[in-house]
Design a protein around this motif. Structure first.
Motif, PDB file in Angstrom:
ATOM      1  N   GLU A  12     -23.800  -2.476   3.258  1.00 55.28           N
ATOM      2  CA  GLU A  12     -22.779  -3.470   2.953  1.00 55.28           C
ATOM      3  C   GLU A  12     -22.024  -3.794   4.236  1.00 55.28           C
ATOM      4  N   LYS A  13     -21.558  -5.045   4.340  1.00 56.90           N
ATOM      5  CA  LYS A  13     -20.728  -5.420   5.470  1.00 56.90           C
ATOM      6  C   LYS A  13     -19.319  -4.853   5.290  1.00 56.90           C
ATOM      7  N   PRO A  14     -18.554  -4.718   6.374  1.00 63.78           N
ATOM      8  CA  PRO A  14     -17.206  -4.150   6.258  1.00 63.78           C
ATOM      9  C   PRO A  14     -16.327  -4.851   5.242  1.00 63.78           C
ATOM     10  N   ASP A  15     -16.483  -6.172   5.069  1.00 61.90           N
ATOM     11  CA  ASP A  15     -15.592  -6.869   4.146  1.00 61.90           C
ATOM     12  C   ASP A  15     -15.837  -6.492   2.681  1.00 61.90           C
ATOM     13  N   TYR A  16     -16.967  -5.846   2.391  1.00 64.97           N
ATOM     14  CA  TYR A  16     -17.203  -5.362   1.030  1.00 64.97           C
ATOM     15  C   TYR A  16     -16.217  -4.248   0.678  1.00 64.97           C
ATOM     16  N   PHE A  17     -15.880  -3.435   1.667  1.00 72.69           N
ATOM     17  CA  PHE A  17     -15.055  -2.258   1.412  1.00 72.69           C
ATOM     18  C   PHE A  17     -13.576  -2.640   1.395  1.00 72.69           C
ATOM     19  N   ASN A  18     -13.251  -3.386   0.368  1.00 73.74           N
ATOM     20  CA  ASN A  18     -11.891  -3.846   0.148  1.00 73.74           C
ATOM     21  C   ASN A  18     -11.341  -3.089  -1.058  1.00 73.74           C
ATOM     22  N   ALA A  19     -10.607  -2.021  -0.787  1.00 80.01           N
ATOM     23  CA  ALA A  19     -10.124  -1.153  -1.860  1.00 80.01           C
ATOM     24  C   ALA A  19      -9.211  -1.908  -2.814  1.00 80.01           C
ATOM     25  N   ALA A  20      -8.429  -2.839  -2.277  1.00 76.82           N
ATOM     26  CA  ALA A  20      -7.529  -3.617  -3.133  1.00 76.82           C
ATOM     27  C   ALA A  20      -8.321  -4.459  -4.131  1.00 76.82           C
ATOM     28  N   ARG A  21      -9.291  -5.208  -3.625  1.00 74.86           N
ATOM     29  CA  ARG A  21     -10.077  -6.066  -4.503  1.00 74.86           C
ATOM     30  C   ARG A  21     -10.846  -5.246  -5.539  1.00 74.86           C
ATOM     31  N   LEU A  22     -11.415  -4.138  -5.115  1.00 74.02           N
ATOM     32  CA  LEU A  22     -12.185  -3.306  -6.037  1.00 74.02           C
ATOM     33  C   LEU A  22     -11.300  -2.629  -7.079  1.00 74.02           C
ATOM     34  N   SER A  23     -10.012  -2.489  -6.775  1.00 72.83           N
ATOM     35  CA  SER A  23      -9.114  -1.794  -7.700  1.00 72.83           C
ATOM     36  C   SER A  23      -8.857  -2.582  -8.975  1.00 72.83           C
ATOM     37  N   GLU A  24      -9.253  -3.847  -9.020  1.00 71.17           N
ATOM     38  CA  GLU A  24      -9.056  -4.622 -10.248  1.00 71.17           C
ATOM     39  C   GLU A  24      -9.877  -4.047 -11.403  1.00 71.17           C
ATOM     40  N   HIS A  25     -10.858  -3.206 -11.088  1.00 69.93           N
ATOM     41  CA  HIS A  25     -11.682  -2.591 -12.128  1.00 69.93           C
ATOM     42  C   HIS A  25     -11.149  -1.235 -12.586  1.00 69.93           C
ATOM     43  N   ILE A  26     -10.091  -0.738 -11.946  1.00 70.92           N
ATOM     44  CA  ILE A  26      -9.566   0.587 -12.278  1.00 70.92           C
ATOM     45  C   ILE A  26      -8.737   0.511 -13.562  1.00 70.92           C
ATOM     46  N   LYS A  27      -9.029   1.400 -14.484  1.00 71.27           N
ATOM     47  CA  LYS A  27      -8.346   1.397 -15.781  1.00 71.27           C
ATOM     48  C   LYS A  27      -7.118   2.301 -15.796  1.00 71.27           C
ATOM     49  N   ALA A  28      -7.052   3.249 -14.888  1.00 72.27           N
ATOM     50  CA  ALA A  28      -5.908   4.163 -14.829  1.00 72.27           C
ATOM     51  C   ALA A  28      -4.661   3.414 -14.360  1.00 72.27           C
ATOM     52  N   ASP A  29      -3.503   3.836 -14.842  1.00 71.43           N
ATOM     53  CA  ASP A  29      -2.241   3.259 -14.388  1.00 71.43           C
ATOM     54  C   ASP A  29      -2.006   3.634 -12.922  1.00 71.43           C
ATOM     55  N   GLY A  30      -1.372   2.733 -12.179  1.00 73.22           N
ATOM     56  CA  GLY A  30      -1.181   2.985 -10.755  1.00 73.22           C
ATOM     57  C   GLY A  30       0.246   2.799 -10.283  1.00 73.22           C
ATOM     58  N   LEU A  31       0.618   3.581  -9.273  1.00 74.79           N
ATOM     59  CA  LEU A  31       1.883   3.414  -8.572  1.00 74.79           C
ATOM     60  C   LEU A  31       1.565   3.266  -7.094  1.00 74.79           C
ATOM     61  N   ILE A  32       2.043   2.190  -6.491  1.00 77.14           N
ATOM     62  CA  ILE A  32       1.842   1.934  -5.063  1.00 77.14           C
ATOM     63  C   ILE A  32       3.202   2.044  -4.382  1.00 77.14           C
ATOM     64  N   ILE A  33       3.305   2.905  -3.383  1.00 78.53           N
ATOM     65  CA  ILE A  33       4.545   3.041  -2.613  1.00 78.53           C
ATOM     66  C   ILE A  33       4.214   2.776  -1.151  1.00 78.53           C
ATOM     67  N   HIS A  34       4.979   1.889  -0.530  1.00 82.28           N
ATOM     68  CA  HIS A  34       4.693   1.508   0.857  1.00 82.28           C
ATOM     69  C   HIS A  34       6.010   1.151   1.534  1.00 82.28           C
ATOM     70  N   ASP A  35       6.152   1.579   2.773  1.00 79.90           N
ATOM     71  CA  ASP A  35       7.370   1.273   3.519  1.00 79.90           C
ATOM     72  C   ASP A  35       7.219  -0.063   4.235  1.00 79.90           C
TER      73      ASP A  35
END
Length: 275
Positions: A204-227
């Motif tokens: 796969e090319k590097p642009d495939y490895f987009n964790a944000a885009r792939l996360s749309e398939h995650i069913k678990a609840d999420g918390l994102i914390i960023h400064d």
């Protein structure tokens, strides 16, 4: 002084690229994937020695795990680049008072785990085997540990996992590579060859490895914390996650930097996992 040596190394690899772009690209990838092996301090050893330890085998690697036993949900902790499981000490102490069952792992080439090379894809596979073995309900990942956590859960959708916490996590490979290329001042030959080598290695090319885009398939609840002042991973990466990870909420902090080592951050995490 450190920046000076970084530029010297980049200049050297650029020179090699005029003779052999492939050799230069391999050198750049290896440098990118080779964390320093940092010896644990006595205070770190003393704390980690309070846990039950177990080494789990994966692909020729020995992955060190630490467990503090409790009766409540199992929480798995995944640290970031050039770190180790000790980084979670303040959070672990809070979780112990709440009787959570706590598991932390040292990433490949970090802490007491073996290996010399490291990347988020490999880390995701290690998180998978540890999460399965201990039936993790909640996974908390910092920096590349957060990215690897998203990759893992998107791929495997482990049923026991109900919640994810992503702390200062990079959202995509392209951005990470771009910042690395800029830091090293690599030329286009090196940059292009790096992309070609990633395609060869992972199909796969590097642009495939987009964790944000792939996360749309995650069913678990999420918390994102960023400064918002994170100088390592820009705050825009957190917004990328929030755009795609529909079952998540985003908390913006200010003044804690990339490490997010603050009691307030731990309290946000506790509020999320306790509800």
């Amino acid at each position: 002084m450190k920046a000076f040596f970084v530029k010297i190394i980049g200049f050297f690899i650029n020179l090699i690229s005029f003779i052999s772009p492939r050799t230069a690209g391999k050198m750049a990838i290896k440098l990118f994937s080779s964390p320093r092996k940092i010896k644990l301090k006595e205070v770190e050893k003393d704390f980690l020695d309070t846990a039950f330890t177990e080494d789990i085998k994966y692909a020729g690697l020995s992955i060190r795990t630490y467990r503090w036993l409790g009766k409540n949900d199992t929480i798995l902790l995944a640290h970031g680049w050039e770190s180790n499981s000790f980084r979670w000490k303040p959070l672990i102490e809070k979780l112990k008072t709440l009787d959570y069952n706590i598991v932390a792992l040292d990433a490949p080439a970090h802490g007491h785990s073996t290996g010399k090379l490291f990347n988020a894809i490999l880390y995701a596979e290690c998180i998978n085997i540890v999460a399965k073995k201990f039936e993790a309900n909640i996974i908390i990942g910092h920096s590349v540990g957060g990215m690897a956590t998203a990759f893992f859960q998107q791929k495997y959708q482990l049923k026991s996992v109900e919640k994810l916490v992503l702390l200062g996590a990079p959202s995509n490979f392209v951005g990470v590579f771009r910042r690395y290329v800029n830091m090293m001042s690599y030329n286009e030959r090196v940059s292009q060859t790096m992309n070609e080598l990633i395609l060869e290695r992972f199909n796969e090319k590097p642009d495939y490895f987009n964790a944000a885009r792939l996360s749309e398939h995650i069913k678990a609840d999420g918390l994102i914390i960023h400064d918002e002042l994170d100088k390592i991973i820009p705050y825009n990466d957190a917004e990328d996650f929030k755009t795609f990870y529909k079952k998540s909420k985003l908390i913006k902090t200010k003044g804690y930097g990339h490490g997010l080592r603050a009691e307030e951050v731990n309290d946000y995490i506790l509020d999320f996992i306790n509800t």
